[in-house]
Design a protein around this motif. Structure first.
Motif, PDB file in Angstrom:
ATOM      1  N   VAL A  30      23.279  -2.410   0.357  1.00 48.57           N
ATOM      2  CA  VAL A  30      22.104  -3.150  -0.102  1.00 48.57           C
ATOM      3  C   VAL A  30      21.930  -4.431   0.705  1.00 48.57           C
ATOM      4  N   VAL A  89      23.395   6.971  -4.569  1.00 57.52           N
ATOM      5  CA  VAL A  89      23.504   6.946  -6.035  1.00 57.52           C
ATOM      6  C   VAL A  89      22.968   8.245  -6.638  1.00 57.52           C
ATOM      7  N   VAL A  96      27.045  -7.596 -14.519  1.00 63.34           N
ATOM      8  CA  VAL A  96      28.062  -6.568 -14.296  1.00 63.34           C
ATOM      9  C   VAL A  96      28.705  -6.157 -15.617  1.00 63.34           C
ATOM     10  N   TYR A 156      26.311  -4.030 -17.353  1.00 64.61           N
ATOM     11  CA  TYR A 156      26.237  -2.680 -16.787  1.00 64.61           C
ATOM     12  C   TYR A 156      27.434  -1.834 -17.203  1.00 64.61           C
ATOM     13  N   VAL A 168      21.894   4.482 -12.360  1.00 62.70           N
ATOM     14  CA  VAL A 168      22.410   4.199 -11.014  1.00 62.70           C
ATOM     15  C   VAL A 168      21.370   3.466 -10.185  1.00 62.70           C
ATOM     16  N   LEU A 169      20.093   3.734 -10.461  1.00 59.11           N
ATOM     17  CA  LEU A 169      19.076   2.985  -9.724  1.00 59.11           C
ATOM     18  C   LEU A 169      19.090   1.524 -10.147  1.00 59.11           C
ATOM     19  N   LEU A 210      21.703   0.019 -10.954  1.00 62.43           N
ATOM     20  CA  LEU A 210      22.859  -0.567 -10.274  1.00 62.43           C
ATOM     21  C   LEU A 210      22.447  -1.120  -8.910  1.00 62.43           C
ATOM     22  N   LEU A 211      21.618  -0.365  -8.214  1.00 62.12           N
ATOM     23  CA  LEU A 211      21.164  -0.861  -6.909  1.00 62.12           C
ATOM     24  C   LEU A 211      20.355  -2.146  -7.077  1.00 62.12           C
ATOM     25  N   LEU A 246      20.703  -4.250  -9.430  1.00 60.14           N
ATOM     26  CA  LEU A 246      21.698  -5.279  -9.773  1.00 60.14           C
ATOM     27  C   LEU A 246      22.303  -5.855  -8.498  1.00 60.14           C
ATOM     28  N   LEU A 247      22.673  -4.950  -7.582  1.00 54.42           N
ATOM     29  CA  LEU A 247      23.308  -5.403  -6.350  1.00 54.42           C
ATOM     30  C   LEU A 247      22.338  -6.246  -5.521  1.00 54.42           C
ATOM     31  N   ALA A 248      21.077  -5.807  -5.502  1.00 46.60           N
ATOM     32  CA  ALA A 248      20.093  -6.568  -4.730  1.00 46.60           C
ATOM     33  C   ALA A 248      19.919  -7.964  -5.325  1.00 46.60           C
ATOM     34  N   TRP A 274      22.097  -9.601  -7.106  1.00 49.23           N
ATOM     35  CA  TRP A 274      23.340 -10.327  -6.852  1.00 49.23           C
ATOM     36  C   TRP A 274      23.294 -10.937  -5.467  1.00 49.23           C
ATOM     37  N   TYR A 275      22.842 -10.143  -4.517  1.00 48.60           N
ATOM     38  CA  TYR A 275      22.783 -10.605  -3.140  1.00 48.60           C
ATOM     39  C   TYR A 275      21.761 -11.733  -2.993  1.00 48.60           C
TER      40      TYR A 275
END
Lengths: 474, 510
Positions: free
Chosen positions: A395, A407, B143, B146, B184-185, B187-188, B190-192, B194-195
């Motif tokens: 990401v 995923v 997190v 999640y 799971v989408l 989750l992505l 979430l990661l974005a 977070w970044y």
């Protein structure tokens, strides 16, 4: 000359050779057990040596010891140690009580340790061959059994082909860069005048050779057959330590000497990763044999780990290391459970043989359930964290296609993992398995506890992986 | 008094993990199968009752004047990466924690006799489920959220699959994969986030301003996850299957709490963190919700299976909730929250009602029953109350939420309110139709002639739900007061965010 950098490897080789001597001199039934115990001892000592050793580059730039290689070495040693313990009972039962078995594992371990410490293409090749030759023999160890012999032969023929590819790539790279050392290649690459297409062709061949070892698509063909045919402890061994070694080596090679050519190998790795994830999740659905299923599962897992490499950043490498760590513990534990599948003195391998395990052996069923949920990437188990750090890297680099495919295939993959849980808990009970030997319970419990409770203290592991990954991105 | 943690001890962690501790203790019980079952039931009941009693601290000590998070606890987890173990509740989540802790003992009591096999494992799974639910509502780190959000799948999968009906395997796997695919989408996303924000702390993320285009993608990723969980039309198809096959207690928790997780996700993440995307996508959500309300109500009319009928009605009721959330005005949000609570109590109770007759006759077919009023007057009364509450009769819990949502919807669009209110009309039709066929008429079947009315245990199960339903209907302020401040703050923040940014629609227009 700082020869002491290789003390762990030297010690392990000497230990293996000494054990060969002892094995010849000692007679009787006990020698297999004694050799195994000595092997475990040697592995533990080597681990301590790895931890206490200094870092640096030695042997005229052939051999590098750093946080990155040490992380991988400890992981490999752990996998080897578990592999030896798992084989104790199985070999006893299957009449494979030969003392060479643990010794071959140790020699394979030496090869793998050389691989992860390689600072030159020569070291890389020597380590890889030492590992592969040992594992060819191990795969065919049950020589009276046709499946095992077939597995060994198949692995050998295809492995030899892959080695040939790798060697060809090495020669090309050497020819165009004029050096075998990783640093030298990196310098050659940095110079636009010297960086020729020949280097890229060589790179592709080397990647192909290593992709064979990690059984990434399209070099995965051998995996299901060899996994199924080899004695189960060997399968467990093959599925863990060599994968770590080859993956770690691939990462070091691509981010180090070929780091300048990120744009070129990135596409390659992305394709391989996507193909592996897709095949790993789709092809496993139809499997009825649990060892074959694990083969496809490992193909898929390698696809996920490659996402981290494809990102080409320190965070990506950190993800790969964490992923491999969780992968090793999940796999070791799962295979311990598979070896424990024995009914009326015979080993069984069908997924349907697990039916009703939740009633007949709740502890074993719970362990397998933890591993399966973890492999499917369901939190809080460790498999989730592996995926978490892998996808973070993707990401951050904006590799959305890769991440989304990743995923979504993990959801498809979840189907066959939870199907195993369904068989264990929802189906009518099949006859109970035989009593488990203590060694297997120990390995399964160790893998299970790690997998289940990794989330409580992830920080030290993540920090270690981070420190290891930083080595590659100074 | 410490303004942050009013309880003076880690209350939320205790509420979260006490059930787990109880569950592990239950797994340690040894002895003959009957003794194990009996002990496991009692141990589970006491565990859940203690947890409930403890959770009442939230009810009494929660500062309703504050819009912020309370009872906050924080511990380092992965501090270098901005991830910490952080718990806390605000006006939106506090009552859902209570809902989860209140419904669990009721469910355990309801499965006292209907779960006959592997009782210990069932109770364990149920207490793990409670841990996951409470943890999810109390989590203040993405997190952590999640982990609990996904973790719910594990016990629920087992509860449906092991103790469910004939098609339990299909339903369990469908439930698992549907919800996992959505999550799971997320989750992505979430990661974005977070970044982008450098932290997974929900409060930090709420304060962070995400770029409008990024918001669009984040919103869609969240939507994939929460819409499946709510569930919204057209991704609702897992719900009827899961409800029909799940054991009664599983259905109650599914309808009562798990469906709220999706709506809670919208309230916690989508609306406050992605204001521009919320405004941009609101018409889409309204459309899907209106379709859900009308379509699933019509589908419910045609059902022959009681549980399926109530499952479809759940989809319709949750459609009202999503309308309320995306109006993002005080009435709409307040109504949505109230409707969520009311639906949690009422639909849970309706599933319990089905469970009562199912335990006796082992059939959920509507035509299998009829004339129960003769033999089961207490049951008929209870069933009527909850049917009326489901329809939205004034004086019951169901009315307040729907009314507020419709008021909120009116402020947005007349047609939205009109079409949304069709759900109430159709709801009356299918619930009354169900009630008539099951309760009234003549007893034609022999086994119904000897059917027994509610046992004291069942009365104990229903009594708190009846009280709650009436209390919520007659004096709703004791509940709305919890979230008034929070909702007010949320609406103001939303309007401010919209005003400060160029409208997303303008950016995206060609």
């Amino acid at each position: 000359m700082n020869w002491h950098l290789a003390i762990p490897e030297i010690f392990l080789s000497c230990a293996a050779m000494a054990m060969l001597l002892i094995g010849v001199l000692m007679r009787g039934e006990k020698v297999f057990f004694a050799a195994s115990m000595m092997a475990v001892g040697a592995v533990l000592l080597t681990g301590i040596l790895v931890l206490s050793g200094a870092g640096g580059v030695g042997y005229h730039g052939l051999f590098a010891v750093d946080a990155y290689s040490n992380f991988a070495k400890l992981l490999i040693l752990a996998a080897v140690g578990f592999g030896v313990v798992m084989s104790l009972d199985y070999n006893d039962h299957e009449n494979l009580r030969r003392f060479e078995f643990p010794i071959l594992m140790l020699l394979a371990a030496v090869g793998m340790m050389l691989m992860v410490s390689a600072a030159s293409l020569m070291t890389l090749y020597l380590g890889l061959e030492l590992m592969s030759l040992s594992i060819y023999v191990l795969a065919a160890f049950a020589r009276d059994e046709r499946r095992s012999a077939e597995a060994g032969l198949k692995y050998f023929v295809l492995g030899a082909l892959a080695s040939g590819l790798l060697l060809y790539g090495v020669s090309l790279v050497y020819g165009f860069a004029g050096t075998m050392s990783f640093d030298g290649i990196a310098t050659a690459m940095a110079d636009p005048k010297q960086a020729s297409p020949g280097l890229t062709v060589g790179l592709v061949f080397i990647v192909a050779g290593l992709a064979f070892k990690i059984s990434a698509v399209p070099f995965h063909m051998w995996t299901p057959d060899v996994y199924e045919g080899a004695p189960t402890p060997v399968t467990a061994f093959m599925g863990t330590a060599p994968k770590v070694a080859a993956m770690v080596l691939l990462v070091r090679l691509l981010t180090g000497p070929f780091g300048q050519q990120l744009a070129q190998w990135q596409q390659l790795i992305v394709l391989v990763a996507i193909a592996s994830m897709l095949l790993g999740s789709l092809a496993a659905i139809g499997q009825r044999n649990i060892k074959r299923l694990m083969a496809y599962s490992s193909i898929g897992h390698m696809g996920y780990a490659l996402i981290g490499l494809a990102a080409g950043t320190a965070d990506g490498v950190r993800g790969v290391l964490i992923y491999m760590l969780t992968y090793v513990f999940m796999n070791v534990g799962t295979f311990a459970c598979i070896i424990a599948m024995r009914r009326g003195g015979r080993n069984v391998e069908g997924v349907s043989d697990l039916a009703g395990l939740g009633r007949t052996d709740p502890m074993l069923a719970m362990a397998i359930a933890v591993f399966m949920f973890s492999m499917a990437g369901i939190p809080p188990f460790s498999g989730f964290w592996g995926k978490y750090f892998i996808f973070t890297a993707a990401v951050q680099q904006g590799m959305w296609t890769l991440a989304v495919i990743g995923v979504l295939t993990s959801v498809i993959g979840a189907f066959y993992y939870i199907r195993i849980i369904k068989v264990m808990y929802f189906d009518d009970a099949a006859p109970a398995f035989d009593a488990r030997p203590a060694a297997l319970s120990f390995v399964a419990a160790a893998g299970g506890l790690f997998t289940a409770f990794f989330f409580i203290f992830p920080a030290p592991v993540v920090a270690a992986a981070q420190a290891a990954a930083k080595v590659l991105f100074p | 008094m410490n303004a942050l943690n009013a309880a003076g001890f880690p209350l939320l962690s205790l509420l979260t993990f006490l059930p787990l501790v109880g569950g592990v203790a239950i797994m340690m019980i040894r002895g003959t199968e009957e003794a194990v079952a009996a002990n496991a039931r009692w141990a589970a009941l006491w565990t859940s009752l203690i947890v409930f009693a403890l959770s009442l601290v939230l009810w009494f000590r929660f500062d309703t004047a504050s819009a912020g998070f309370q009872f906050v606890e924080e511990a380092a987890w992965l501090p270098e990466w901005g991830i910490s173990y952080k718990m806390g509740v605000d006006g939106i989540s506090v009552l859902f924690v209570l809902l989860a802790t209140a419904l669990t003992p009721i469910c355990i009591l309801a499965s006292w006799e209907s779960i006959g096999t592997r009782v210990r494992e069932f109770m364990f799974a149920f207490l793990v489920l409670e841990t996951m639910m409470v943890g999810m509502f109390a989590a203040l780190d993405f997190v952590v959220f999640y982990m609990f959000f996904e973790g719910v799948l594990i016990p629920m999968y087992l509860i449906i699959g092991v103790w469910g009906g004939p098609r339990r395997v299909y339903a369990a796997i469908k439930f698992f994969l549907y919800t996992l695919a959505g999550s799971v989408l997320m989750l992505l996303a979430l990661l974005a986030m977070w970044y982008a924000a450098g932290s997974t702390d929900i409060q930090v993320l709420m304060a962070h301003k995400f770029a409008p285009t990024m918001q669009t993608w984040l919103f869609l990723a969240f939507f994939a996850s929460f819409a499946v969980k709510v569930p919204m039309w057209p991704v609702h198809t897992w719900l009827p299957d899961a409800h029909v096959e799940a054991p009664t207690a599983g259905s109650v928790i599914l309808a009562g709490v798990l469906l709220k997780m999706g709506a809670y996700g919208f309230l916690r993440f989508s609306v406050p963190m992605l204001p521009d995307a919320t405004a941009y996508f609101a018409p889409m959500v309204f459309t899907l919700s209106v379709v859900a309300v009308i379509y699933t109500s019509l589908v419910a009319l045609a059902q022959t299976d009681m549980k399926k009928l109530i499952a479809y009605s759940s989809v319709a009721h949750m459609g009202v909730v999503t309308i309320g959330i995306f109006t993002v005005n005080e009435q709409g949000l307040s109504g949505a929250l109230f409707q969520m609570l009311a639906h949690g109590v009422v639909s849970g109770a309706l599933f319990l009602c089905v469970g009562v007759v199912y335990d006796r006759i082992h059939s959920r077919e509507i035509t299998r029953y009829g004339g129960l009023a003769e033999r089961m007057p207490k049951y008929a009364l209870v069933f009527m109350l909850f049917s009326m509450a489901s329809v939205g009769l004034p004086g019951t819990a169901g009315f307040v939420g729907e009314f507020l949502v419709l008021v909120g919807a009116f402020k947005v669009n007349f047609w939205l309110a009109l079409l949304g209110s069709l759900g109430m009309v159709l709801g009356a039709a299918y619930m009354l139709y169900l009630y008539r066929r099951v309760i009234f008429g003549r007893i034609t079947r022999d086994d119904l002639r000897s059917i027994l009315d509610l046992s004291p245990r069942e009365v104990a199960v229903f009594a708190p739900l009846v009280l709650l339903t009436l209390w919520m209907g007659i004096y709703p302020s004791s509940f709305t007061v919890f979230w008034d401040a929070t909702v007010h703050g949320m609406v103001e923040k939303h309007l401010a965010a919209l005003a400060s940014t160029t409208k997303l629609a303008g950016v995206l227009a060609p």
